[in-house]
Design a protein around this motif. Structure first.
Motif, PDB file in Angstrom:
ATOM      1  N   ILE A  83       0.652  -1.152  -0.114  1.00 48.44           N
ATOM      2  CA  ILE A  83       0.053  -0.005   0.033  1.00 48.44           C
ATOM      3  C   ILE A  83       0.830   1.248  -0.102  1.00 48.44           C
ATOM      4  O   ILE A  83       0.834   2.285  -0.749  1.00 48.44           O
ATOM      5  CB  ILE A  83      -0.877   0.105   1.208  1.00 48.44           C
ATOM      6  N   LEU A  84       1.954   1.191   0.916  1.00 45.87           N
ATOM      7  CA  LEU A  84       2.958   2.351   0.990  1.00 45.87           C
ATOM      8  C   LEU A  84       3.577   2.609  -0.293  1.00 45.87           C
ATOM      9  O   LEU A  84       3.647   3.777  -0.723  1.00 45.87           O
ATOM     10  CB  LEU A  84       3.603   2.434   2.221  1.00 45.87           C
ATOM     11  N   TYR A  85       3.769   1.514  -1.060  1.00 47.87           N
ATOM     12  CA  TYR A  85       4.725   1.535  -2.197  1.00 47.87           C
ATOM     13  C   TYR A  85       4.019   2.417  -3.300  1.00 47.87           C
ATOM     14  O   TYR A  85       4.242   3.116  -4.022  1.00 47.87           O
ATOM     15  CB  TYR A  85       5.117   0.255  -2.651  1.00 47.87           C
ATOM     16  N   TYR A  86       2.512   1.958  -3.290  1.00 53.67           N
ATOM     17  CA  TYR A  86       1.459   2.467  -4.059  1.00 53.67           C
ATOM     18  C   TYR A  86       1.160   3.907  -3.940  1.00 53.67           C
ATOM     19  O   TYR A  86       1.254   4.845  -4.798  1.00 53.67           O
ATOM     20  CB  TYR A  86       0.232   1.575  -4.129  1.00 53.67           C
ATOM     21  N   VAL A  87       1.294   4.200  -2.583  1.00 60.90           N
ATOM     22  CA  VAL A  87       1.165   5.756  -2.079  1.00 60.90           C
ATOM     23  C   VAL A  87       2.208   6.471  -3.028  1.00 60.90           C
ATOM     24  O   VAL A  87       2.237   7.697  -3.209  1.00 60.90           O
ATOM     25  CB  VAL A  87       1.160   5.910  -0.748  1.00 60.90           C
ATOM     26  N   THR A  88       3.444   6.047  -2.723  1.00 60.03           N
ATOM     27  CA  THR A  88       4.531   6.869  -3.345  1.00 60.03           C
ATOM     28  C   THR A  88       4.644   6.991  -4.770  1.00 60.03           C
ATOM     29  O   THR A  88       5.135   7.881  -5.294  1.00 60.03           O
ATOM     30  CB  THR A  88       5.967   5.881  -3.151  1.00 60.03           C
ATOM     31  N   THR A  89       3.846   6.203  -5.666  1.00 58.90           N
ATOM     32  CA  THR A  89       3.544   6.410  -6.950  1.00 58.90           C
ATOM     33  C   THR A  89       2.788   7.468  -7.244  1.00 58.90           C
ATOM     34  O   THR A  89       2.644   7.953  -8.422  1.00 58.90           O
ATOM     35  CB  THR A  89       3.340   5.033  -7.891  1.00 58.90           C
ATOM     36  N   THR A  90       2.044   7.831  -6.174  1.00 59.26           N
ATOM     37  CA  THR A  90       0.910   9.038  -6.545  1.00 59.26           C
ATOM     38  C   THR A  90       1.557  10.318  -5.718  1.00 59.26           C
ATOM     39  O   THR A  90       0.755  11.317  -5.763  1.00 59.26           O
ATOM     40  CB  THR A  90      -0.205   8.676  -5.555  1.00 59.26           C
TER      41      THR A  90
END
Lengths: 502, 168
Positions: B29-36
């Protein structure tokens, strides 16, 4: 000589500061004596109180509490076999059996004497080593700082706790928490989830209070019916000539060992105490008496755990790298008061360092008095019902988290950190590594970004510096030793092979 | 060549497998957040991008986490039990205490800080089995008042008065 006099006079000539230090020593011994309450927790709860103080008394209070809290644990370890603080675990092994056979006063006297000696000797090392280390660290550029911070983080693998792997994960999560907020070089918001309060990053105080106080509260709620068998101590006696003859070598050895362990980034008093006990046993002529109330078994861990407090202040102040969980909190206090711990602090405001030294020195002598006169009283604190004590801790936690910014979000952060801390601890993930990761996180990223600008985004450029290479080699050993060490030891001591080789 | 289930169980620690999966999910989830994260303006594009460092740390956490389900083997070899701290089930009280704390924090904007503190000092001891009202009542009134006085009047911290407007 001028900064020494100036620094010491800042503490010694101000009755208000002496009073604050005395108050902190009392709180420290009290907290240390109470099973469940710990020095880091007390320092975290003390942080909000010190916001309105000048930096010198604020940090002096915390440093004094740190010393006294480490000592306080020995009182209940000896009298009720319940170490008030983790560094006193090893003290109970011989302290309680000695108290049980009617020599509680003697056990407390040995513990007090050894603690004070260890503390004072380590402070001498601190005052000599901190400026020397700072002078070396002044030559450090961002790449060297990056490598040093990475080495300090790798030391989390061996911090007290069961699992090196989990400590590292915990530390890495702390580093990740440190990235919340606006990215310094690009101005991009990271992990703020729409909360404008988070743009400046996660406030340290609520996280620390949550982890250490609320997490422990949830833990303690499972042990409400715990009872301790109490041993009466009528008079605390300083060691007599026979005892001194028996323990002096142990005290000196453990003091040196504790100071060294304290200086190592991330290692704290608990590791020092356990190693102090083991070394005392290894060098003793009376090995078979250990565990039955042996004086060296009390002197070893007590001298080592208190010596670690002075040692831990060296990297904290000279490099800005905390030497333990408690010194990580002192680092936060320094940052809150507008200081940037590190070589520049030591070089530009040396009187500040000497003031802290003075505060810790006074604290050591104060708890010598408290240990001799008040141990009996302090052992009574365990009579405070937990059902009253812990709600009081909750109130202080809530107010402490809220007070730093008068923001309710901080109370929520404290609560979430507390629940997370409870779960983490249950599954073996250390809390101190998380705190140290959180504090070192921004330093690591900043130094890394600056290094990459220096080397035009070429990571290999880092290896041009021999200091960086040295730290990376140390990092490698520190990371893999906890896993490879037992295998190497087994290979060395494999029956037959070792004997043949030798 | 199927493996014996018991043997498989001993290689993979069930509780730690669940722990590892939860950590990996959080990492995902946090990795996904970094892509945003917002785009960086061209002027600052030569710097290390803002997502680089968090992503690096997340990857390190994920890699380390892969070892968690197998770590018990190392402990077993050393002769210690990785489950010693968690061998007992979590009792009911931590859940109830956590729920009470959440409820009290939710109530702060309505009750105000002082009433919430009184609530903590009155309800928590009762919840934990304290029945000596002679102890609870003075504690629940005097202690929060003393703390509020210290912080509000001496340290000048603003206290949320709540909808009842109760403050010192």
């Amino acid at each position: 000589m001028e900064p020494v006099i100036e620094g010491l006079s800042l503490i010694l000539l101000d009755p208000f500061n002496i009073m604050l230090i005395f108050g902190s020593v009392l709180i420290g011994v009290l907290v240390g004596a109470l099973p469940g309450l710990s020095s880091p927790m007390a320092i975290a709860l003390l942080l909000p109180f010190t916001i309105t103080l000048e930096p010198v008394p604020a940090v002096a209070m915390m440093a004094a509490l740190y010393c006294a809290g480490t000592f306080g644990g020995s009182i209940t370890a000896i009298l009720i076999n319940a170490p008030g603080a983790p560094p006193a675990v090893a003290t109970a092994l011989d302290g309680y059996p000695m108290a049980k056979r009617g020599e509680a006063g003697r056990a407390l006297g040995i513990a007090t004497f050894s603690s004070v000696t260890g503390g004072v000797l380590s402070l001498i090392v601190f005052i000599v080593a901190a400026p020397a280390l700072a002078a070396v660290a002044l030559k450090f550029r961002p790449p060297e700082y990056f490598a040093l911070a990475v080495f300090a983080l790798s030391m989390l693998a061996s911090i007290s706790g069961k699992s090196s792997l989990r400590n590292l994960i915990s530390g890495a999560f702390g580093v990740l928490l440190g990235t919340v907020g606006i990215h310094l070089t690009t101005g991009v918001e990271r992990f703020t989830f729409g909360f404008p309060e988070l743009t400046e990053g996660i406030a340290f105080v609520p996280v620390l209070i949550g982890l250490f106080a609320i997490g422990e509260l949830l833990n303690q709620s499972q042990a409400l019916t715990a009872h301790y068998e109490r041993i009466r101590a009528h008079v605390t006696k300083l060691p007599d000539r026979n005892d001194l003859r028996l323990i002096w070598k142990t005290v000196l050895r453990s003091s040196a060992l504790g100071t060294f362990i304290g200086i190592l980034p991330a290692e704290g008093s608990t590791v020092a105490a356990i190693m102090g006990y083991n070394e005392a046993k290894r060098w003793s002529k009376n090995k078979e008496q250990f565990g039955t109330g042996c004086p060296e078994g009390i002197a070893g861990p007590e001298a080592a755990n208190n010596a670690a407090t002075g040692g831990a202040m060296v990297p904290t102040l000279a490099l800005g790298i905390p030497g333990s969980g408690s010194t990580a909190l002192i680092l936060v206090a320094l940052i809150m008061h507008g200081f940037r711990p590190g070589p520049f602090l030591v070089q530009q405001t040396p009187e500040f360092i000497y003031a802290i030294f003075g505060a810790m020195l006074i604290a050591n002598f104060m708890f010598l008095g408290i240990g001799l006169v008040g141990a009996k009283v302090f052992s009574q604190v365990t009579l405070i019902p937990r059902t009253i004590l812990w709600p009081a801790v909750v109130v202080f936690s809530m107010i402490g988290a809220y007070a730093s910014a008068s923001d309710l979000l901080d109370v929520w952060i404290m609560l979430i950190a507390g629940i997370a801390g409870f779960i983490m601890r249950r599954h073996g993930f250390g809390l101190a590594p998380l705190v140290m990761g959180l504090i070192l996180g921004s330093l690591v990223e900043e130094a890394f970004s600056q290094s990459m600008i220096m080397y035009d985004n070429n990571f290999l450029g880092l290896f041009e510096s021999p200091i960086v290479v040295g730290f990376f080699v140390l990092t490698f050993f520190s990371l893999f030793w906890p896993f490879a060490g037992p295998i190497v030891k087994r290979m060395v001591t494999r029956p037959g092979v070792g004997a043949k080789d030798s | 060549m199927s493996q014996d289930p018991q043997e498989r169980e001993s290689v993979l620690h069930t509780t730690d497998l669940v722990v590892a999966l939860i950590i990996l999910a959080i990492c995902g989830i946090l990795y996904y957040v970094t892509t945003t994260f917002d785009e960086v303006s061209n002027m600052l594009a030569q710097n290390i991008p803002p997502e680089f460092f968090p992503q690096l740390v997340i990857i390190i956490i994920a890699i380390l986490t892969l070892g968690v389900p197998f770590e018990h083997l190392l402990h077993k070899r050393r002769g210690d039990n990785i489950d010693s701290e968690r061998s007992d089930r979590i009792k009911r009280m931590p859940y109830v205490t956590a729920a009470l704390l959440v409820a009290l924090v939710v109530g702060i904007p309505y009750l105000g800080m002082l009433l919430t503190m009184i609530g903590v000092c009155a309800i928590l001891p009762l919840l934990w089995g304290e029945r000596r009202l002679k102890l609870i009542i003075p504690f629940a009134i005097l202690f929060p008042l003393a703390v509020a006085y210290l912080f509000n009047k001496i340290l000048l911290v603003f206290f949320e008065p709540g909808i009842f407007g109760i403050a010192l």
